[in-house]
Write a protein that holds these residues in place. Structure first.
Motif, mmCIF file in Angstrom:
data_model
loop_
_atom_site.group_PDB
_atom_site.id
_atom_site.type_symbol
_atom_site.label_atom_id
_atom_site.label_comp_id
_atom_site.label_asym_id
_atom_site.label_seq_id
_atom_site.Cartn_x
_atom_site.Cartn_y
_atom_site.Cartn_z
ATOM 1 N N SER A 190 0.942 -1.246 0.039
ATOM 2 C CA SER A 190 0.035 0.117 -0.090
ATOM 3 C C SER A 190 1.063 1.303 0.156
ATOM 4 O O SER A 190 0.348 2.400 -0.501
ATOM 5 C CB SER A 190 -0.980 0.027 1.166
ATOM 6 N N LEU A 191 2.167 0.881 0.459
ATOM 7 C CA LEU A 191 2.891 2.173 0.536
ATOM 8 C C LEU A 191 3.256 2.768 -0.911
ATOM 9 O O LEU A 191 3.616 4.023 -1.333
ATOM 10 C CB LEU A 191 4.309 2.001 1.423
ATOM 11 N N VAL A 192 3.337 1.701 -1.860
ATOM 12 C CA VAL A 192 3.626 1.886 -3.147
ATOM 13 C C VAL A 192 2.599 2.625 -3.843
ATOM 14 O O VAL A 192 2.771 3.591 -4.686
ATOM 15 C CB VAL A 192 4.038 0.604 -4.021
ATOM 16 N N ASP A 193 1.485 2.387 -3.348
ATOM 17 C CA ASP A 193 0.289 2.884 -4.159
ATOM 18 C C ASP A 193 0.172 4.138 -3.520
ATOM 19 O O ASP A 193 -0.433 5.187 -4.477
ATOM 20 C CB ASP A 193 -1.088 2.005 -3.550
ATOM 21 N N GLY A 194 0.395 4.379 -2.375
ATOM 22 C CA GLY A 194 0.552 5.899 -1.799
ATOM 23 C C GLY A 194 1.144 6.764 -2.696
ATOM 24 O O GLY A 194 1.064 7.956 -3.089
ATOM 25 N N VAL A 195 2.522 6.232 -2.730
ATOM 26 C CA VAL A 195 3.603 7.239 -3.620
ATOM 27 C C VAL A 195 3.032 7.356 -4.988
ATOM 28 O O VAL A 195 3.013 8.651 -5.675
ATOM 29 C CB VAL A 195 4.961 6.452 -3.644
ATOM 30 N N LEU A 196 2.367 6.162 -5.585
ATOM 31 C CA LEU A 196 2.104 6.429 -7.105
ATOM 32 C C LEU A 196 0.993 7.679 -7.116
ATOM 33 O O LEU A 196 0.792 8.288 -8.202
ATOM 34 C CB LEU A 196 1.467 5.112 -7.596
ATOM 35 N N LYS A 197 0.083 7.553 -6.186
ATOM 36 C CA LYS A 197 -0.956 8.737 -6.284
ATOM 37 C C LYS A 197 -0.353 10.212 -5.966
ATOM 38 O O LYS A 197 -0.614 11.107 -6.733
ATOM 39 C CB LYS A 197 -2.007 8.367 -4.983
ATOM 40 N N VAL A 209 7.020 16.901 -17.639
ATOM 41 C CA VAL A 209 8.176 16.936 -16.747
ATOM 42 C C VAL A 209 8.389 15.527 -16.106
ATOM 43 O O VAL A 209 7.143 15.123 -15.731
ATOM 44 C CB VAL A 209 8.453 18.155 -15.626
ATOM 45 N N PRO A 210 9.514 14.820 -16.283
ATOM 46 C CA PRO A 210 9.586 13.361 -15.438
ATOM 47 C C PRO A 210 9.657 13.551 -14.298
ATOM 48 O O PRO A 210 9.962 14.517 -13.329
ATOM 49 C CB PRO A 210 11.188 12.993 -15.896
ATOM 50 N N VAL A 211 8.703 12.751 -13.554
ATOM 51 C CA VAL A 211 8.273 12.648 -12.237
ATOM 52 C C VAL A 211 8.554 11.332 -11.594
ATOM 53 O O VAL A 211 7.845 10.382 -12.239
ATOM 54 C CB VAL A 211 6.922 13.203 -11.744
ATOM 55 N N THR A 212 9.392 10.930 -10.599
ATOM 56 C CA THR A 212 9.746 9.617 -10.190
ATOM 57 C C THR A 212 9.512 9.410 -8.696
ATOM 58 O O THR A 212 9.570 10.622 -7.911
ATOM 59 C CB THR A 212 11.290 9.532 -10.461
ATOM 60 N N GLY A 213 8.833 8.433 -8.081
ATOM 61 C CA GLY A 213 8.507 8.035 -7.029
ATOM 62 C C GLY A 213 9.602 7.462 -6.254
ATOM 63 O O GLY A 213 10.291 6.627 -6.833
ATOM 64 N N VAL A 214 9.764 7.607 -5.023
ATOM 65 C CA VAL A 214 10.665 7.219 -4.208
ATOM 66 C C VAL A 214 10.299 6.735 -2.731
ATOM 67 O O VAL A 214 9.442 7.532 -2.036
ATOM 68 C CB VAL A 214 11.953 8.033 -3.907
#
Length: 270
Positions: A190-197, A209-214
């Motif tokens: 669920s943490l991955v889901d939160g970052v993707l949102k 613009v490139p946007v990357t989640g971490v």
């Protein structure tokens, strides 16, 4: 002003002994050394109005500030309940009682964000801007950190979890492939889901613009060699590795200062 007590610059982390002249930022109750204040003024775009000290502080934000406030609120509420329950023995009850796990978790989270924020602040320069604790419009949630480099934008969620982060893949030929994030034995997908949102919210603002989640895990049980991985486009790593990745991705033509102002105006300090 001359600081009455020893402290550290919120930007560069330099030690500031008592009596040193520095900038006091009343909104966040932090201090900034004169050198950092001068550099901030000199590097401003000439077509922008100079910002006040409070505005500069609000622009970058303070790492972990909203989590710290929530911890203090919950702690005060817990202590108030104990004092009401035990009457004149309330002070003793507070002193002898352990903090509730859910209350303590906010303190742990705040410490993680503060530590990562200090490391990111040390990287901040003309080719890298960092924003901390940004409020998501129309929501009580926030984005822990945003780093902006000429190569793109990084949306960073800090977590202070125990255990080893790893990716588990289920399914395949006969079933849909599913990637799960585990930390120890805990399913943290669920943490991955939160970052993707969060990434989608920032991407809606900045367009192409490139946007990357971490997901950056502080104090996790990382192996001596390797360990970092990506799941569904979200990088999973630790603070030192994140710093290296950000420095390696400073090539590009993105106007860092202008993009920082745009992102900060949309996602205000929490």
């Amino acid at each position: 002003m001359r600081v009455r007590y020893a402290g550290v610059c919120r930007v560069c982390g330099a030690s500031l002994p008592a009596g040193t002249e520095a900038i006091y930022e009343s909104e966040t109750k932090t201090i900034r050394c004169l050198e950092c204040a001068t550099e901030a003024t000199e590097t401003m775009s000439p077509d922008l109005e100079p910002l006040s000290d409070d505005s500069l502080s609000a622009e970058s934000g303070v790492a972990g500030s909203s989590a710290r406030r929530e911890y203090e609120r919950r702690k005060a509420k817990d202590e108030e309940k104990l004092r009401e329950k035990w009457g004149r023995f309330g002070g003793l009850a507070v002193a002898l009682s352990d903090e509730r796990p859910h209350t303590k978790s906010w303190d742990r989270g705040a410490i993680g964000e503060e530590r990562l924020g200090a490391r990111l602040n040390a990287l901040a320069a003309d080719d890298m801007a960092v924003l901390h604790d940004r409020r998501i419009p129309g929501s009580k949630a926030n984005i822990d950190h945003i780093a902006i480099t000429p190569g793109g934008i990084w949306v960073i969620d800090a977590k202070r979890y125990k255990g080893r982060p790893e990716m588990k893949i289920e399914g395949g030929i006969l079933r849909p492939r599913v990637e799960k994030l585990l930390v120890g034995r805990r399913d943290c997908t669920s943490l991955v889901d939160g970052v993707l949102k969060q990434v989608d919210l920032v991407r809606d603002l900045v367009g192409n613009v490139p946007v990357t989640g971490v997901l950056c895990f502080i104090e996790a049980d990382w192996p001596l060699i390797g360990g970092t991985f990506s799941t569904r486009g979200v990088h999973v790593l630790w603070p030192k590795r994140l710093a290296k990745v950000l420095v390696e991705h400073t090539a590009g033509d993105l106007d860092v200062a202008r993009m920082r102002n745009s992102v900060a105006s949309r996602f205000k300090s929490a």
